[in-house]
Design a protein around this motif. Structure first.
Motif, PDB file in Angstrom:
ATOM      1  N   GLN A 238       7.736 -38.442  64.922  1.00 28.65           N
ATOM      2  CA  GLN A 238       7.921 -37.576  63.466  1.00 28.65           C
ATOM      3  C   GLN A 238       9.154 -35.942  62.986  1.00 28.65           C
ATOM      4  N   GLY A 239      10.108 -36.224  64.286  1.00 26.16           N
ATOM      5  CA  GLY A 239      11.673 -36.443  64.812  1.00 26.16           C
ATOM      6  C   GLY A 239      12.092 -37.139  63.448  1.00 26.16           C
ATOM      7  N   PHE A 240      11.647 -38.117  63.519  1.00 27.50           N
ATOM      8  CA  PHE A 240      12.512 -39.573  62.241  1.00 27.50           C
ATOM      9  C   PHE A 240      11.931 -39.060  60.885  1.00 27.50           C
ATOM     10  N   ALA A 241      10.693 -38.684  60.540  1.00 24.57           N
ATOM     11  CA  ALA A 241       9.972 -38.622  59.428  1.00 24.57           C
ATOM     12  C   ALA A 241      10.630 -37.474  58.622  1.00 24.57           C
ATOM     13  N   PRO A 242      11.012 -37.450  57.650  1.00 22.15           N
ATOM     14  CA  PRO A 242      11.517 -36.531  56.397  1.00 22.15           C
ATOM     15  C   PRO A 242       9.847 -35.390  56.243  1.00 22.15           C
ATOM     16  N   SER A 243      10.800 -34.243  55.882  1.00 23.24           N
ATOM     17  CA  SER A 243       9.925 -33.231  56.036  1.00 23.24           C
ATOM     18  C   SER A 243       7.982 -33.629  55.341  1.00 23.24           C
ATOM     19  N   ASN A 244       8.783 -33.895  53.887  1.00 25.87           N
ATOM     20  CA  ASN A 244       7.476 -34.617  52.941  1.00 25.87           C
ATOM     21  C   ASN A 244       7.299 -35.722  53.092  1.00 25.87           C
ATOM     22  N   TYR A 245       6.483 -36.078  54.948  1.00 22.14           N
ATOM     23  CA  TYR A 245       6.095 -36.774  55.172  1.00 22.14           C
ATOM     24  C   TYR A 245       5.418 -36.641  56.182  1.00 22.14           C
ATOM     25  N   ASN A 246       3.619 -36.842  56.811  1.00 22.97           N
ATOM     26  CA  ASN A 246       3.079 -36.785  57.814  1.00 22.97           C
ATOM     27  C   ASN A 246       2.063 -37.485  58.335  1.00 22.97           C
ATOM     28  N   ILE A 247       0.848 -38.153  58.992  1.00 17.47           N
ATOM     29  CA  ILE A 247       0.612 -39.255  59.281  1.00 17.47           C
ATOM     30  C   ILE A 247      -0.956 -38.851  59.890  1.00 17.47           C
ATOM     31  N   SER A 248      -2.197 -38.614  58.811  1.00 14.97           N
ATOM     32  CA  SER A 248      -2.990 -38.634  59.843  1.00 14.97           C
ATOM     33  C   SER A 248      -4.231 -40.291  59.728  1.00 14.97           C
ATOM     34  N   ILE A 249      -4.795 -38.801  61.337  1.00 17.67           N
ATOM     35  CA  ILE A 249      -5.914 -40.854  61.825  1.00 17.67           C
ATOM     36  C   ILE A 249      -6.598 -40.552  61.124  1.00 17.67           C
ATOM     37  N   CYS A 250      -7.229 -41.484  60.729  1.00 14.36           N
ATOM     38  CA  CYS A 250      -7.998 -41.829  59.512  1.00 14.36           C
ATOM     39  C   CYS A 250      -8.381 -43.253  59.133  1.00 14.36           C
ATOM     40  N   THR A 251      -9.566 -43.748  59.310  1.00 12.85           N
ATOM     41  CA  THR A 251     -10.659 -44.789  58.693  1.00 12.85           C
ATOM     42  C   THR A 251     -10.742 -44.950  57.151  1.00 12.85           C
ATOM     43  N   VAL A 252     -10.316 -44.988  56.306  1.00  8.14           N
ATOM     44  CA  VAL A 252     -10.338 -45.081  54.599  1.00  8.14           C
ATOM     45  C   VAL A 252     -11.730 -46.074  54.773  1.00  8.14           C
ATOM     46  N   GLY A 253     -12.390 -45.682  53.123  1.00  9.79           N
ATOM     47  CA  GLY A 253     -13.545 -46.728  53.660  1.00  9.79           C
ATOM     48  C   GLY A 253     -14.682 -45.965  54.348  1.00  9.79           C
ATOM     49  N   SER A 254     -13.969 -45.274  55.381  1.00 11.39           N
ATOM     50  CA  SER A 254     -15.443 -44.884  56.121  1.00 11.39           C
ATOM     51  C   SER A 254     -15.506 -43.675  56.606  1.00 11.39           C
ATOM     52  N   ASP A 255     -14.550 -42.753  57.337  1.00  9.18           N
ATOM     53  CA  ASP A 255     -13.826 -41.492  57.283  1.00  9.18           C
ATOM     54  C   ASP A 255     -14.168 -40.824  56.073  1.00  9.18           C
ATOM     55  N   ASP A 256     -14.250 -39.569  55.805  1.00  9.90           N
ATOM     56  CA  ASP A 256     -14.007 -38.491  55.100  1.00  9.90           C
ATOM     57  C   ASP A 256     -12.242 -38.317  55.284  1.00  9.90           C
ATOM     58  N   LEU A 257     -11.314 -38.553  53.553  1.00  8.86           N
ATOM     59  CA  LEU A 257     -10.319 -38.046  53.924  1.00  8.86           C
ATOM     60  C   LEU A 257      -9.964 -36.328  54.196  1.00  8.86           C
ATOM     61  N   PRO A 258      -9.257 -36.395  55.064  1.00 11.82           N
ATOM     62  CA  PRO A 258      -8.708 -34.731  55.682  1.00 11.82           C
ATOM     63  C   PRO A 258      -8.355 -34.283  54.590  1.00 11.82           C
ATOM     64  N   GLU A 259      -8.614 -33.084  55.042  1.00 11.36           N
ATOM     65  CA  GLU A 259      -8.623 -31.558  54.223  1.00 11.36           C
ATOM     66  C   GLU A 259      -7.601 -31.871  53.471  1.00 11.36           C
TER      67      GLU A 259
END
Length: 301
Positions: free
Chosen positions: A115-136
């Motif tokens: 997270q410290g390497f990433a810019p402020s406009n980037y994040n990651i959430s755990i999600c299986t796209v196509g199976s899980d609902d997308l994060p709020e």
């Protein structure tokens, strides 16, 4: 030059999902070389591969994306299959005014996200796209999506694309970057390239990854409701890429070896490295070899 080291003559199922798609231990809906990546050694090799892919291929991809309107007036970009976030962080820096939302199903990869390497406009959430609902925080907050080297490893690519379709508003854009092994070619015959590409295709086939997804993208996206507006085949090559070309293929071979050592044995891996090194010598022969990228843009009506 050393003698040719042939790869094992193995037979694989014609159906890439045979014996794999029904595996209950496949929670990420992935197949083959991206499935169950938890081993620390393999994670490190994948990290090096993702880093190299970003450095070598990223600038050309970003140029193409800019030409096709990527991030232009966008409220947010969805990035399924974000891995350890290396490429997504690079992408977010290139388009610094647009939020980029990474989604990754494999928690072992997400744990490597710095997270410290990433810019402020980037994040990651755990999600299986196509199976899980997308994060709020993603729902109703994106109008574009990038799928980069993702669909080739998904057991049900249609499910993922349909989930992206549902997440985007009318007029939303989907960008896909993939490979297609049909366009691996060299002239004249180049031993290390032949060994690396042969192993690459064999490991994909064995694990269920789709080595020919690039040519299928227009029909896949159309079947899921998108209108394809751009389809480009870019044959990156060793003349253009210089020493980065053998570095990319050598690192891919290391990943393949640690993924399936029975298909790409250590002896073949060493031979690939030795042959590429020898061909960088002062009196090297002239080869032209390709690394094919398929780049597609589509719109939700």
């Amino acid at each position: 030059m050393s003698d040719y080291l042939s790869l094992p003559d193995l037979s694989f199922p014609a159906d890439r999902t045979a014996g794999i798609a029904d595996d209950k231990d496949n929670p990420w809906l992935t197949l083959g070389i991206m499935d169950r990546i938890e081993d620390p050694v393999l994670l490190r090799e994948w990290g090096k591969m993702l880093d190299l892919q970003t450095r070598v291929l990223g600038p050309g991809e970003v140029d193409w994306l800019r030409q096709k309107g990527f991030a232009r007036d966008s409220v947010g970009i969805l990035e399924p299959g974000s891995g350890d976030g290396h490429y997504g962080s690079y992408l977010a820096r290139c388009f610094g005014n647009t939020p980029v939302h990474g989604l990754e199903a494999n928690e072992a990869l997400v744990r490597r996200f710095d997270q410290g390497f990433a810019p402020s406009n980037y994040n990651i959430s755990i999600c299986t796209v196509g199976s899980d609902d997308l994060p709020e925080q993603v729902q109703n907050s994106v109008d574009q999506c990038l799928l980069r080297f993702v669909l080739q490893h998904v057991s049900d690519p249609g499910s993922l694309v349909r989930a992206v379709y549902d997440a985007l508003p009318s007029g939303g854009k989907l960008y896909a970057i993939e490979e297609d092994h049909s366009f691996f070619t060299t002239e004249p015959y180049w031993l290390p390239y032949a060994l690396a590409t042969d192993a690459w295709s064999r490991v994909y086939e064995h694990g269920g990854s789709d080595a020919f997804i690039g040519r299928k993208l227009p029909s896949l996206l159309s079947e899921c409701g998108f209108e394809v507006t751009d389809y480009d085949i870019i044959l990156r090559n060793n003349v253009e890429m210089g020493d980065d070309f053998p570095k990319l293929f050598s690192q891919a071979a290391r990943v393949l070896h640690h993924t399936a050592p029975d298909i790409l044995p250590l002896a073949v891996l060493k031979n690939i490295d030795q042959e590429f090194t020898a061909d960088r010598g002062e009196h090297r022969r002239m080869y032209v070899a390709t690394y094919p990228q398929i780049l597609v843009c589509a719109t939700k009506p």
